[in-house]
Design a protein around this motif. Structure first.
Motif, PDB file in Angstrom:
ATOM      1  N   ALA A 207      18.624 -26.795  12.814  1.00  0.00           N
ATOM      2  CA  ALA A 207      17.399 -26.864  13.420  1.00  0.00           C
ATOM      3  C   ALA A 207      16.611 -28.201  12.830  1.00  0.00           C
ATOM      4  CB  ALA A 207      16.570 -25.637  12.379  1.00  0.00           C
ATOM      5  N   ASP A 208      16.787 -28.670  11.663  1.00  0.00           N
ATOM      6  CA  ASP A 208      16.249 -30.247  11.297  1.00  0.00           C
ATOM      7  C   ASP A 208      16.612 -31.153  12.268  1.00  0.00           C
ATOM      8  OD1 ASP A 208      15.313 -28.999   9.059  1.00  0.00           O
ATOM      9  OD2 ASP A 208      16.695 -29.587   7.671  1.00  0.00           O
ATOM     10  N   ALA A 209      17.791 -31.088  12.835  1.00  0.00           N
ATOM     11  CA  ALA A 209      18.084 -32.038  13.855  1.00  0.00           C
ATOM     12  C   ALA A 209      17.352 -31.816  15.152  1.00  0.00           C
ATOM     13  CB  ALA A 209      19.608 -31.933  14.067  1.00  0.00           C
ATOM     14  N   LEU A 210      17.140 -30.636  15.346  1.00  0.00           N
ATOM     15  CA  LEU A 210      15.999 -30.650  16.582  1.00  0.00           C
ATOM     16  C   LEU A 210      14.703 -30.858  16.445  1.00  0.00           C
ATOM     17  CD1 LEU A 210      17.645 -26.834  17.839  1.00  0.00           C
ATOM     18  CD2 LEU A 210      17.690 -29.266  19.178  1.00  0.00           C
ATOM     19  N   ARG A 211      14.343 -30.810  15.205  1.00  0.00           N
ATOM     20  CA  ARG A 211      12.871 -31.030  14.906  1.00  0.00           C
ATOM     21  C   ARG A 211      12.654 -32.635  15.035  1.00  0.00           C
ATOM     22  NH1 ARG A 211      13.806 -26.865  10.773  1.00  0.00           N
ATOM     23  NH2 ARG A 211      12.668 -24.938  11.327  1.00  0.00           N
TER      24      ARG A 211
END
Length: 213
Positions: A207-211
């Motif tokens: 999720a952090d990589a997508l954000r």
């Protein structure tokens, strides 16, 4: 700089088209929900009070100046301050969509959700289009305390969920705000469908990589 007639006309037409699309697909009903667009001079066009998003008249939209003063058009919605709060805290946002969409409202009523981030990252597109979704405590519609609560979250989040009420979503364009709102509603639907089942949401790292993207 004053917004051109062409810019304003296109914005009016787009608001009405998006409103009809949302209404026709059952994402809003009756006279619920409202849409706004901020023009290049900071002035705003907004759907008026007691108006169905499925039958909007471009010429009758409420118009506000850059300071939020009502100028003309039909009587403004009492929820206009929700839009103002988002614009105030998000200078690069040019549209706001607020709906009472069924599945999102259903999630906003659940007792055991994380108020800092209501929905888990079930899909990549939810994370990319919505990100984190804080829950705003319940206040009666039109209550000034609701405005302050939204302001506190709007700087860091372009989407919030009002408890027992519905989502408010800002975007760089009307289409961006619309698509994020629809992604939120579909994710809320998935979340409710999966109640009682073991789920495999995206990991924190995923999720952090997508954000960051």
């Amino acid at each position: 700089m004053t917004a051109t007639l062409s810019e304003a006309t296109k914005a009016r037409d787009r608001i009405c088209a998006v409103g009809k699309s949302i209404f026709d697909r059952g994402l809003t009903f009756g006279s619920t929900g409202n849409i706004s667009v901020r023009l290049s001079d900071g002035s705003m066009l907004m759907t008026p009070t007691n108006a169905s998003l499925g039958a909007l008249d471009p010429a009758r939209l409420s118009r506000f100046d850059a300071d939020g003063t009502f100028l003309d058009g039909d009587k403004p919605t009492k929820e206009s301050f929700l839009h103002m709060c988002m614009y105030c805290q998000r200078p690069h946002s040019n549209a706001v969509v607020h709906l009472h969409s069924t599945h999102s409202v259903a999630v906003s009523v659940l007792a055991e959700v994380d108020p800092a981030d209501v929905l888990p990252p079930l899909t990549a597109y939810y994370v990319m289009r919505v990100g984190r979704l804080p829950l705003i405590p319940y206040f009666a519609p039109g209550d000034e305390k609701l405005a302050r609560a939204v302001e506190e979250q709007a700087g860091d989040n372009h989407a919030v969920l009002l408890a027992n009420h519905g989502p408010v979503v800002a975007g760089g364009s009307l289409e961006e705000a619309q698509y994020a709102t629809e992604e939120l509603e579909e994710t809320a639907k998935l979340f409710l469908m999966l109640q009682g089942h073991k789920t495999r949401p995206l990991t924190d790292d995923q999720a952090d990589a997508l954000r960051k993207r």
